[in-house]
Design a protein around this motif. Sequence first.
Motif, short mmCIF file in Angstrom:
data_model
loop_
_atom_site.label_atom_id
_atom_site.label_comp_id
_atom_site.label_asym_id
_atom_site.label_seq_id
_atom_site.Cartn_x
_atom_site.Cartn_y
_atom_site.Cartn_z
N MET A 1 -14.69 91.68 -36.33
CA MET A 1 -13.56 92.58 -36.58
C MET A 1 -12.74 92.14 -37.78
O MET A 1 -12.21 92.96 -38.53
CB MET A 1 -12.67 92.66 -35.33
N LEU A 2 -12.63 90.83 -37.98
CA LEU A 2 -11.92 90.34 -39.17
C LEU A 2 -12.65 90.76 -40.43
O LEU A 2 -12.03 91.19 -41.41
CB LEU A 2 -11.80 88.81 -39.12
N ARG A 3 -13.98 90.68 -40.40
CA ARG A 3 -14.77 91.08 -41.57
C ARG A 3 -14.65 92.58 -41.81
O ARG A 3 -14.60 93.03 -42.95
CB ARG A 3 -16.22 90.66 -41.37
N ARG A 4 -14.63 93.35 -40.73
CA ARG A 4 -14.46 94.80 -40.90
C ARG A 4 -13.12 95.10 -41.57
O ARG A 4 -13.04 95.90 -42.51
CB ARG A 4 -14.51 95.49 -39.54
N TYR A 5 -12.08 94.44 -41.10
CA TYR A 5 -10.75 94.64 -41.66
C TYR A 5 -10.70 94.21 -43.12
O TYR A 5 -10.13 94.91 -43.97
CB TYR A 5 -9.75 93.85 -40.83
N ALA A 6 -11.30 93.07 -43.43
CA ALA A 6 -11.27 92.54 -44.79
C ALA A 6 -11.97 93.47 -45.77
O ALA A 6 -11.47 93.71 -46.87
CB ALA A 6 -11.93 91.15 -44.83
N ARG A 7 -13.08 94.04 -45.36
CA ARG A 7 -13.78 94.93 -46.29
C ARG A 7 -13.08 96.27 -46.42
O ARG A 7 -13.14 96.92 -47.47
CB ARG A 7 -15.25 95.11 -45.88
N ALA A 8 -12.40 96.71 -45.37
CA ALA A 8 -11.62 97.94 -45.48
C ALA A 8 -10.45 97.75 -46.44
O ALA A 8 -10.09 98.66 -47.18
CB ALA A 8 -11.11 98.38 -44.10
N LEU A 9 -9.87 96.56 -46.44
CA LEU A 9 -8.76 96.27 -47.35
C LEU A 9 -9.22 96.24 -48.81
O LEU A 9 -8.54 96.77 -49.69
CB LEU A 9 -8.13 94.92 -47.02
N THR A 10 -10.37 95.62 -49.05
CA THR A 10 -10.83 95.45 -50.42
C THR A 10 -11.70 96.61 -50.89
O THR A 10 -11.89 96.81 -52.09
CB THR A 10 -11.64 94.16 -50.58
N GLY A 11 -12.27 97.37 -49.94
CA GLY A 11 -13.18 98.45 -50.29
C GLY A 11 -14.54 97.95 -50.75
O GLY A 11 -15.33 98.69 -51.33
N ASN A 12 -14.84 96.69 -50.45
CA ASN A 12 -16.06 96.09 -50.97
C ASN A 12 -16.53 95.01 -50.01
O ASN A 12 -15.74 94.14 -49.62
CB ASN A 12 -15.77 95.51 -52.37
N GLN A 13 -17.81 95.04 -49.64
CA GLN A 13 -18.32 94.06 -48.69
C GLN A 13 -18.22 92.64 -49.22
O GLN A 13 -17.78 91.73 -48.51
CB GLN A 13 -19.78 94.37 -48.35
N THR A 14 -18.62 92.45 -50.46
CA THR A 14 -18.62 91.10 -51.03
C THR A 14 -17.20 90.53 -51.11
O THR A 14 -16.95 89.39 -50.71
CB THR A 14 -19.25 91.11 -52.43
N SER A 15 -16.28 91.33 -51.60
CA SER A 15 -14.89 90.86 -51.71
C SER A 15 -14.29 90.61 -50.35
O SER A 15 -13.60 89.61 -50.13
CB SER A 15 -14.04 91.90 -52.47
N GLY A 16 -14.54 91.52 -49.41
CA GLY A 16 -14.01 91.35 -48.06
C GLY A 16 -14.50 90.07 -47.42
O GLY A 16 -13.72 89.31 -46.83
N ASP A 17 -15.80 89.81 -47.54
CA ASP A 17 -16.36 88.60 -46.94
C ASP A 17 -15.83 87.34 -47.62
O ASP A 17 -15.69 86.29 -47.00
CB ASP A 17 -17.88 88.63 -47.01
N ARG A 18 -15.52 87.45 -48.90
CA ARG A 18 -14.98 86.29 -49.62
C ARG A 18 -13.63 85.87 -49.02
O ARG A 18 -13.38 84.67 -48.81
CB ARG A 18 -14.81 86.61 -51.10
N TYR A 19 -12.79 86.84 -48.73
CA TYR A 19 -11.48 86.52 -48.15
C TYR A 19 -11.59 86.10 -46.69
O TYR A 19 -10.85 85.23 -46.23
CB TYR A 19 -10.52 87.70 -48.32
N ALA A 20 -12.53 86.70 -45.97
CA ALA A 20 -12.76 86.26 -44.59
C ALA A 20 -13.23 84.81 -44.57
O ALA A 20 -12.81 84.01 -43.73
CB ALA A 20 -13.77 87.18 -43.91
#
Length: 273
Positions: free
Chosen positions: A19-38
């Motif tokens: 769920m954290l990864r889902r939230y992170a990618r929704a914030l960034t609009g990008n899987q790679t960027s979202g996972d980087r912050y997660a």
Amino acid sequence: MSNNSSVGLADTVGLHLPMLRRYARALTGNQTSGDRYALAALETVLAEPALIAEATDAKVALFNVFHMVWASSGAPVGQADNRLSAAAQAHMADLTPNSREALLLHFVEGFTAEQIGAIMQTDAEEALGLINMALREMTGTVSGRIMVIEDEAIIAMDIIAIVEAMGHQVTGVARTRKEAVALAKSDMPDLILADIHLADSSSGIDAVNDILAGFDHIPVIFITAFPERLLTGERPEPAFLINKPYSEEQVRSSVSQAMFFASTETLMESESN
């Protein structure tokens, strides 16, 4: 830290990580960027395990760590990959700071105002204010044409009613993979809302992959009762996921987010007027 404590922490974080990864990618609009912050949030937890281990609500604590990392980086969005997404991201700069985060935390991740306050290091009243501000600023700002892939007629009708009330146009409803591909070819949408399991036992994921093979840059929102099955980290994953059963607010906030990140020609036209 003992081995048992390490295992306990890993299990706790692992439970909430999808769920954290889902939230992170929704914030960034990008899987790679979202996972980087997660990942950065996880590294912070590993360096200071007490942040989670001593918390009364581990999920809130994990999201709070993420937000500390997110805020310290300036809360950026993903790298724009085309002129439309660049225009959408520039448009997002006008939104009230933290409002988008509060909206997603509440309607997509299901946190209460009190929990959002703890995550974002504010109070419940401010969190509610941010949610309401996001709804006012995002709803209706970007309109587009939406295709629905859903085999249950009642659910399809409900989704249509929600998105049309937001000012979007529905291009049609497809019940199978074959119907979905044909509909997209005959009337290309700006956004796709897709169920996972379709009427003929075909896959909404396969239908979307077929469509995206022919059309670039169409945002997709998947609707599923098992979002964790799409957040394994083992393959390309969707940026936008809605749980079944869903709420109207989940659909509205996810559609708004997807439209902001992927944009549409409608946005470009409105900016040129």
